[in-house]
Motif scaffolding. Structure first.
Motif, PDB file in Angstrom:
ATOM      1  N   MET A   5      -1.079 -64.033 -14.858  1.00 12.49           N
ATOM      2  CA  MET A   5       0.395 -64.104 -15.311  1.00 12.49           C
ATOM      3  C   MET A   5       0.665 -65.774 -14.436  1.00 12.49           C
ATOM      4  O   MET A   5       1.219 -66.648 -15.301  1.00 12.49           O
ATOM      5  CB  MET A   5       1.121 -62.979 -14.673  1.00 12.49           C
ATOM      6  N   LYS A  34      -1.391 -59.945 -14.159  1.00 13.56           N
ATOM      7  CA  LYS A  34      -0.415 -59.305 -15.431  1.00 13.56           C
ATOM      8  C   LYS A  34      -0.325 -57.995 -14.737  1.00 13.56           C
ATOM      9  O   LYS A  34      -1.694 -57.275 -14.473  1.00 13.56           O
ATOM     10  CB  LYS A  34      -0.199 -59.188 -16.595  1.00 13.56           C
ATOM     11  N   ASP A  69       2.467 -67.669 -17.164  1.00 17.71           N
ATOM     12  CA  ASP A  69       1.405 -67.180 -17.867  1.00 17.71           C
ATOM     13  C   ASP A  69       0.987 -68.558 -19.180  1.00 17.71           C
ATOM     14  O   ASP A  69       1.572 -69.511 -19.884  1.00 17.71           O
ATOM     15  CB  ASP A  69       2.984 -66.844 -18.787  1.00 17.71           C
ATOM     16  N   ASP A 156       8.871 -61.132 -16.954  1.00 19.37           N
ATOM     17  CA  ASP A 156       7.959 -60.871 -16.322  1.00 19.37           C
ATOM     18  C   ASP A 156       7.172 -61.203 -15.292  1.00 19.37           C
ATOM     19  O   ASP A 156       6.101 -60.789 -14.814  1.00 19.37           O
ATOM     20  CB  ASP A 156       6.778 -62.381 -17.519  1.00 19.37           C
TER      21      ASP A 156
END
Length: 260
Positions: A5, A34, A69, A156
């Motif tokens: 991520m 992530k 990302d 996120d």
């Protein structure tokens, strides 16, 4: 990597006091997968908050880059939300309206927006306090509102800059518990800045220990302990001592500043 991520690569930053340069960060690199909670741990002035602001797009590096990302971070976005020690609640808005603030500008129907806000408030246990104002809440409850606002945005990544530092010990413990519980449900990636070793050991999957002048990642430590964690368990104290020992090796004095 598909599950990567955040990727920080070769970050260098120098500030100037008058005409004198001060190298704050020097060739800092790390990655976060992530769904991880990763902590930047170090004494005041080691550059950890500056580094956090770079990940969020609020500060530019002199050299190096930050990828979110796989996309280079150029500016702040709602995919990556910052949570500060100061709650930044609007005193004239209710709990409900303060959480809704994070969704302003989103293309959501009124019903969808309300559902998302109520879900976030339930996550932090404030569904019975929707219409209260910040001055009617304790410091811990105010920080819960700020956490709910961040999660309502469904980012996120959440960046946390010593969010519990101003709270008393028991409020801090409760909110650390809440953070671990909520993150385990939502799987949001979290990058936390703290100088509290106990907090780092309690919430983190990995701890990045920073040395100072200039700031560097001195050591990466994986906290191989299931969550929720027991602060009285021998494993907890093992990791705590291991981090304290690493601070001594890095040239950072081992003082009470790093413990509760």
């Amino acid at each position: 990597m598909a599950d990567e991520m955040i990727a920080v690569s070769g970050i260098t930053k120098t500030f100037f006091t008058g005409s004198e340069p001060s190298r704050v960060l020097d060739d800092v690199s790390f990655t976060i997968q992530k769904g991880e909670i990763v902590t930047l741990l170090g004494k005041s002035g080691c550059g950890k908050s500056t580094l956090l602001h770079m990940v969020g797009g609020f500060t530019k590096a002199d050299q190096g880059q930050v990828l979110l990302d796989s996309q280079q971070v150029q500016r702040p976005t709602k995919r990556c939300v910052m949570l500060f020690q100061q709650r930044n609640l609007l005193p004239w808005r209710s709990v409900l309206k303060n959480v809704e603030l994070g969704l302003e500008g989103e293309k959501l129907s009124a019903d969808d927006k309300k559902e998302r806000v109520l879900d976030a408030l339930k996550l932090v246990g404030l569904e019975q306090h929707l219409h209260k104002f910040p001055h009617e809440l304790s410091g811990g409850m105010q920080q819960r509102v700020a956490i709910a606002r961040a999660f309502a945005m469904q980012p996120d990544v959440i960046l946390m800059d010593e969010p519990f530092a101003a709270l008393d010990t028991f409020s801090r413990y409760r909110l650390q518990d809440e953070l671990v519980r909520i993150q385990s449900q939502k799987k949001t990636t979290i990058l936390l800045v703290t100088h509290d070793i106990d907090e780092a050991v309690y919430v983190s999957d990995r701890v990045l220990i920073m040395s100072s002048h200039p700031g560097k990642i001195y050591k990466e430590m994986k906290i191989a302990q299931t969550k929720p964690r027991d602060r009285s368990h021998g494993d907890f104290h093992y990791f705590r001592k291991k981090i304290l020992d690493e601070f001594e090796l890095s040239g950072v004095p081992n003082t009470s500043e790093y413990s509760i």
